[in-house]
Design a protein around this motif. Sequence first.
Motif, PDB file in Angstrom:
ATOM      1  N   LEU A 116       0.859  -1.178   0.000  1.00 18.66           N
ATOM      2  CA  LEU A 116       0.000   0.000   0.000  1.00 18.66           C
ATOM      3  C   LEU A 116       0.899   1.232   0.000  1.00 18.66           C
ATOM      4  O   LEU A 116       1.323   1.691   1.054  1.00 18.66           O
ATOM      5  CB  LEU A 116      -0.888  -0.019   1.255  1.00 18.66           C
ATOM      6  N   PRO A 117       1.241   1.735  -1.190  1.00 16.01           N
ATOM      7  CA  PRO A 117       2.184   2.858  -1.254  1.00 16.01           C
ATOM      8  C   PRO A 117       1.688   4.067  -0.468  1.00 16.01           C
ATOM      9  O   PRO A 117       0.498   4.363  -0.445  1.00 16.01           O
ATOM     10  CB  PRO A 117       2.259   3.188  -2.746  1.00 16.01           C
ATOM     11  N   MET A 118       2.608   4.724   0.191  1.00 16.74           N
ATOM     12  CA  MET A 118       2.297   5.932   0.939  1.00 16.74           C
ATOM     13  C   MET A 118       2.172   7.100  -0.035  1.00 16.74           C
ATOM     14  O   MET A 118       2.886   7.147  -1.036  1.00 16.74           O
ATOM     15  CB  MET A 118       3.387   6.220   1.971  1.00 16.74           C
ATOM     16  N   PRO A 119       1.292   8.042   0.255  1.00 18.72           N
ATOM     17  CA  PRO A 119       1.087   9.183  -0.653  1.00 18.72           C
ATOM     18  C   PRO A 119       2.349  10.041  -0.782  1.00 18.72           C
ATOM     19  O   PRO A 119       3.083  10.226   0.192  1.00 18.72           O
ATOM     20  CB  PRO A 119      -0.025   9.984   0.015  1.00 18.72           C
ATOM     21  N   PRO A 120       2.592  10.577  -1.976  1.00 18.90           N
ATOM     22  CA  PRO A 120       3.766  11.427  -2.174  1.00 18.90           C
ATOM     23  C   PRO A 120       3.541  12.890  -1.775  1.00 18.90           C
ATOM     24  O   PRO A 120       4.482  13.666  -1.737  1.00 18.90           O
ATOM     25  CB  PRO A 120       4.026  11.317  -3.679  1.00 18.90           C
ATOM     26  N   ALA A 121       2.295  13.273  -1.464  1.00 20.47           N
ATOM     27  CA  ALA A 121       2.009  14.665  -1.101  1.00 20.47           C
ATOM     28  C   ALA A 121       2.729  15.027   0.195  1.00 20.47           C
ATOM     29  O   ALA A 121       2.828  14.215   1.114  1.00 20.47           O
ATOM     30  CB  ALA A 121       0.499  14.854  -0.930  1.00 20.47           C
ATOM     31  N   ALA A 122       3.237  16.240   0.260  1.00 21.62           N
ATOM     32  CA  ALA A 122       3.977  16.694   1.441  1.00 21.62           C
ATOM     33  C   ALA A 122       3.040  16.933   2.621  1.00 21.62           C
ATOM     34  O   ALA A 122       1.903  17.362   2.450  1.00 21.62           O
ATOM     35  CB  ALA A 122       4.733  17.973   1.118  1.00 21.62           C
ATOM     36  N   LEU A 123       3.540  16.619   3.812  1.00 19.65           N
ATOM     37  CA  LEU A 123       2.808  16.918   5.036  1.00 19.65           C
ATOM     38  C   LEU A 123       3.038  18.381   5.395  1.00 19.65           C
ATOM     39  O   LEU A 123       4.159  18.886   5.273  1.00 19.65           O
ATOM     40  CB  LEU A 123       3.305  16.048   6.190  1.00 19.65           C
ATOM     41  N   GLU A 124       2.012  19.034   5.846  1.00 22.83           N
ATOM     42  CA  GLU A 124       2.180  20.416   6.286  1.00 22.83           C
ATOM     43  C   GLU A 124       2.921  20.421   7.613  1.00 22.83           C
ATOM     44  O   GLU A 124       2.677  19.584   8.474  1.00 22.83           O
ATOM     45  CB  GLU A 124       0.819  21.090   6.454  1.00 22.83           C
ATOM     46  N   ASP A 125       3.833  21.385   7.776  1.00 26.47           N
ATOM     47  CA  ASP A 125       4.570  21.481   9.030  1.00 26.47           C
ATOM     48  C   ASP A 125       3.685  21.972  10.168  1.00 26.47           C
ATOM     49  O   ASP A 125       3.850  21.567  11.305  1.00 26.47           O
ATOM     50  CB  ASP A 125       5.775  22.418   8.875  1.00 26.47           C
ATOM     51  N   ASP A 126       2.753  22.870   9.874  1.00 25.96           N
ATOM     52  CA  ASP A 126       1.871  23.422  10.889  1.00 25.96           C
ATOM     53  C   ASP A 126       0.463  23.540  10.306  1.00 25.96           C
ATOM     54  O   ASP A 126       0.019  24.632   9.954  1.00 25.96           O
ATOM     55  CB  ASP A 126       2.385  24.786  11.345  1.00 25.96           C
ATOM     56  N   PRO A 127      -0.252  22.400  10.187  1.00 27.54           N
ATOM     57  CA  PRO A 127      -1.575  22.439   9.569  1.00 27.54           C
ATOM     58  C   PRO A 127      -2.555  23.292  10.376  1.00 27.54           C
ATOM     59  O   PRO A 127      -2.429  23.433  11.585  1.00 27.54           O
ATOM     60  CB  PRO A 127      -2.013  20.978   9.556  1.00 27.54           C
ATOM     61  N   ALA A 128      -3.536  23.836   9.679  1.00 26.83           N
ATOM     62  CA  ALA A 128      -4.505  24.723  10.315  1.00 26.83           C
ATOM     63  C   ALA A 128      -5.523  23.961  11.168  1.00 26.83           C
ATOM     64  O   ALA A 128      -5.872  24.408  12.251  1.00 26.83           O
ATOM     65  CB  ALA A 128      -5.233  25.537   9.245  1.00 26.83           C
ATOM     66  N   GLY A 129      -5.995  22.818  10.699  1.00 24.44           N
ATOM     67  CA  GLY A 129      -6.997  22.060  11.445  1.00 24.44           C
ATOM     68  C   GLY A 129      -6.385  21.324  12.631  1.00 24.44           C
ATOM     69  O   GLY A 129      -5.253  20.844  12.563  1.00 24.44           O
ATOM     70  N   TRP A 130      -7.148  21.212  13.705  1.00 25.67           N
ATOM     71  CA  TRP A 130      -6.625  20.574  14.911  1.00 25.67           C
ATOM     72  C   TRP A 130      -6.349  19.092  14.707  1.00 25.67           C
ATOM     73  O   TRP A 130      -5.335  18.580  15.191  1.00 25.67           O
ATOM     74  CB  TRP A 130      -7.597  20.773  16.080  1.00 25.67           C
ATOM     75  N   SER A 131      -7.217  18.390  14.003  1.00 24.03           N
ATOM     76  CA  SER A 131      -6.997  16.957  13.778  1.00 24.03           C
ATOM     77  C   SER A 131      -5.736  16.714  12.967  1.00 24.03           C
ATOM     78  O   SER A 131      -4.937  15.831  13.285  1.00 24.03           O
ATOM     79  CB  SER A 131      -8.192  16.323  13.072  1.00 24.03           C
ATOM     80  N   ALA A 132      -5.560  17.489  11.913  1.00 24.04           N
ATOM     81  CA  ALA A 132      -4.353  17.354  11.089  1.00 24.04           C
ATOM     82  C   ALA A 132      -3.113  17.730  11.894  1.00 24.04           C
ATOM     83  O   ALA A 132      -2.061  17.087  11.767  1.00 24.04           O
ATOM     84  CB  ALA A 132      -4.464  18.212   9.838  1.00 24.04           C
ATOM     85  N   TRP A 133      -3.235  18.760  12.735  1.00 25.76           N
ATOM     86  CA  TRP A 133      -2.094  19.161  13.573  1.00 25.76           C
ATOM     87  C   TRP A 133      -1.714  18.027  14.532  1.00 25.76           C
ATOM     88  O   TRP A 133      -0.541  17.685  14.676  1.00 25.76           O
ATOM     89  CB  TRP A 133      -2.433  20.428  14.360  1.00 25.76           C
ATOM     90  N   ALA A 134      -2.728  17.415  15.184  1.00 27.28           N
ATOM     91  CA  ALA A 134      -2.457  16.328  16.131  1.00 27.28           C
ATOM     92  C   ALA A 134      -1.847  15.122  15.428  1.00 27.28           C
ATOM     93  O   ALA A 134      -0.921  14.490  15.949  1.00 27.28           O
ATOM     94  CB  ALA A 134      -3.740  15.940  16.862  1.00 27.28           C
ATOM     95  N   ALA A 135      -2.351  14.803  14.244  1.00 26.29           N
ATOM     96  CA  ALA A 135      -1.805  13.673  13.491  1.00 26.29           C
ATOM     97  C   ALA A 135      -0.360  13.950  13.081  1.00 26.29           C
ATOM     98  O   ALA A 135       0.498  13.063  13.133  1.00 26.29           O
ATOM     99  CB  ALA A 135      -2.661  13.380  12.264  1.00 26.29           C
ATOM    100  N   ARG A 136      -0.068  15.194  12.686  1.00 30.77           N
ATOM    101  CA  ARG A 136       1.304  15.562  12.312  1.00 30.77           C
ATOM    102  C   ARG A 136       2.227  15.463  13.524  1.00 30.77           C
ATOM    103  O   ARG A 136       3.371  15.028  13.420  1.00 30.77           O
ATOM    104  CB  ARG A 136       1.310  16.987  11.726  1.00 30.77           C
ATOM    105  N   GLU A 137       1.720  15.835  14.701  1.00 28.85           N
ATOM    106  CA  GLU A 137       2.487  15.680  15.940  1.00 28.85           C
ATOM    107  C   GLU A 137       2.733  14.203  16.243  1.00 28.85           C
ATOM    108  O   GLU A 137       3.801  13.839  16.748  1.00 28.85           O
ATOM    109  CB  GLU A 137       1.758  16.343  17.109  1.00 28.85           C
ATOM    110  N   ASP A 138       1.759  13.344  15.927  1.00 25.31           N
ATOM    111  CA  ASP A 138       1.950  11.901  16.113  1.00 25.31           C
ATOM    112  C   ASP A 138       3.117  11.390  15.272  1.00 25.31           C
ATOM    113  O   ASP A 138       3.925  10.589  15.744  1.00 25.31           O
ATOM    114  CB  ASP A 138       0.680  11.127  15.748  1.00 25.31           C
TER     115      ASP A 138
END
Length: 148
Positions: A59-81
């Motif tokens: 299951l290839p991982m997506p090539p899109a870049a992760l945001e360093d400081d996403p605006a949404g709280w869920s995305a921010w928490a996942a990025r911190e994970d």
Amino acid sequence: AARLSADERRVRHLGYLLAEAAYSTDVDAELVSRTLRLAEPLSWRQLAILAGVGRRDRLPMPPAALEDDPAGWSAWAAREDVADLQRAGLLDPPVADRRPGGTALPRLRPSDLRLTRRGVLVHRLLVLDVLRDDAVADALADLGLPRS
């Protein structure tokens, strides 16, 4: 650890760890103890992210870049994970440190992530290979990445 876990989905994988200890000749009590110390603080989403990185051949991982400081709280928490997994030494590359006055850091992409030796140990002994694809897809969606 299973008794103290607030998320019962983790308990199944802690049980796999005990089964590995009972039946695998290359797994001793000290290795199980070390794996438990590495895995105990991990959230369900972190286990799903490790499972996704560990099965990148299927299951290839997506090539899109992760945001360093996403605006949404869920995305921010996942990025911190993800950053916590990197700091714990379970994922490579390690977290890049910003240098004062330095150049911009390259954007981290899920396709760049690899399991470290510690990560392989946790992945194998918690049998994260059997974690459902939809749990992995949910974790990636939390990161703000499209479902595949």
